[in-house]
Design a protein around this motif. Structure first.
Motif, short mmCIF file in Angstrom:
data_model
loop_
_atom_site.label_atom_id
_atom_site.label_comp_id
_atom_site.label_asym_id
_atom_site.label_seq_id
_atom_site.Cartn_x
_atom_site.Cartn_y
_atom_site.Cartn_z
N THR A 54 99.13 49.38 18.47
CA THR A 54 99.15 48.05 17.82
C THR A 54 97.64 47.37 17.99
O THR A 54 96.92 46.78 16.86
CB THR A 54 99.83 47.05 18.37
OG1 THR A 54 101.28 47.86 18.20
CG2 THR A 54 99.88 45.72 17.74
N GLU A 57 95.16 49.41 15.63
CA GLU A 57 95.21 49.02 14.33
C GLU A 57 94.45 47.61 13.99
O GLU A 57 94.08 47.40 12.87
CB GLU A 57 96.97 48.95 13.88
CG GLU A 57 97.11 49.02 12.46
CD GLU A 57 98.61 49.25 12.34
OE1 GLU A 57 98.93 48.76 11.18
OE2 GLU A 57 99.23 50.32 12.89
N ARG A 65 91.28 50.12 7.12
CA ARG A 65 92.41 50.59 7.73
C ARG A 65 93.33 51.37 6.66
O ARG A 65 93.84 52.42 7.00
CB ARG A 65 93.25 49.70 8.61
CG ARG A 65 94.37 50.22 9.33
CD ARG A 65 94.98 49.04 10.13
NE ARG A 65 95.69 48.19 9.41
CZ ARG A 65 95.81 46.68 9.27
NH1 ARG A 65 94.99 45.99 10.61
NH2 ARG A 65 96.47 46.16 8.45
N GLY A 66 93.57 50.80 5.70
CA GLY A 66 94.29 51.34 4.58
C GLY A 66 93.62 52.47 3.83
O GLY A 66 94.28 53.39 3.50
N HIS A 71 97.39 53.82 10.61
CA HIS A 71 98.37 53.08 10.99
C HIS A 71 99.02 53.59 12.12
O HIS A 71 99.41 54.72 12.34
CB HIS A 71 99.42 52.95 9.81
CG HIS A 71 98.60 52.28 8.63
ND1 HIS A 71 98.41 51.05 8.21
CD2 HIS A 71 98.23 53.01 7.52
CE1 HIS A 71 97.84 50.91 7.08
NE2 HIS A 71 97.66 51.90 6.63
N TYR A 72 99.31 52.65 13.15
CA TYR A 72 100.07 53.06 14.22
C TYR A 72 101.59 53.37 14.00
O TYR A 72 102.26 52.91 13.46
CB TYR A 72 100.05 51.97 15.35
CG TYR A 72 101.04 52.32 16.54
CD1 TYR A 72 100.58 53.28 17.37
CD2 TYR A 72 102.07 51.64 16.76
CE1 TYR A 72 101.12 53.74 18.31
CE2 TYR A 72 102.92 52.21 17.65
CZ TYR A 72 102.60 52.99 18.75
OH TYR A 72 103.30 53.25 19.78
N THR A 73 101.98 54.55 14.61
CA THR A 73 103.54 55.04 14.51
C THR A 73 103.79 55.22 15.70
O THR A 73 103.30 56.03 16.66
CB THR A 73 103.39 56.39 13.53
OG1 THR A 73 102.66 56.20 12.51
CG2 THR A 73 104.83 56.97 13.21
#
Length: 124
Positions: A54, A57, A65-66, A71-73
């Protein structure tokens, strides 16, 4: 990782996504290093690892970032893919191999009384 290639006689695929874009590491002075050493000596076992994803990100520019797909998973979502695609097939393969090994061992095991005299009077 930025370009792919070979490292330690192992081929490394390109999987950069912009994270390893050739930027130099941040300069650290002795105070910074001291803080890192102190942090490394702490017991982090009770910390939920998702906090680092988090933080990572949120540290990135939202537009970038996009673009780079950063993205954190969380582990639960990762396991939704890993379990059926990797773990289940490997577990099935292991069970098959284990069964074959047990069969070979059983087939090649000498009888329980092998090597003992079979008559009551001690003669072979």
């Amino acid at each position: 990782m930025e370009q792919g290639g070979e490292f330690d006689l192992t081929k490394i695929a390109h999987f950069n996504g912009g994270l390893f874009d050739g930027r130099r590491a941040l300069p650290l002075d002795s105070g910074d290093i001291g803080v890192l050493v102190a942090a490394a000596s702490l017991d982090w076992s009770q910390i939920d690892l998702s906090i680092f994803g988090t933080l990572f990100e949120r540290f990135l520019d939202p537009e970038k970032r996009g673009q780079i797909g950063a993205h954190y998973t969380d582990a639960e979502k990762i396991m939704m893919i890993v379990e059926p695609v990797i773990i289940r097939p490997l577990a099935a393969e292991w069970m098959q191999a284990k069964s074959e090994i047990e069969e070979l061992l059983h087939r090649n095991r000498p009888p329980a009384n092998a090597g003992k005299n079979s008559s009551a009077n001690g003669t072979p």
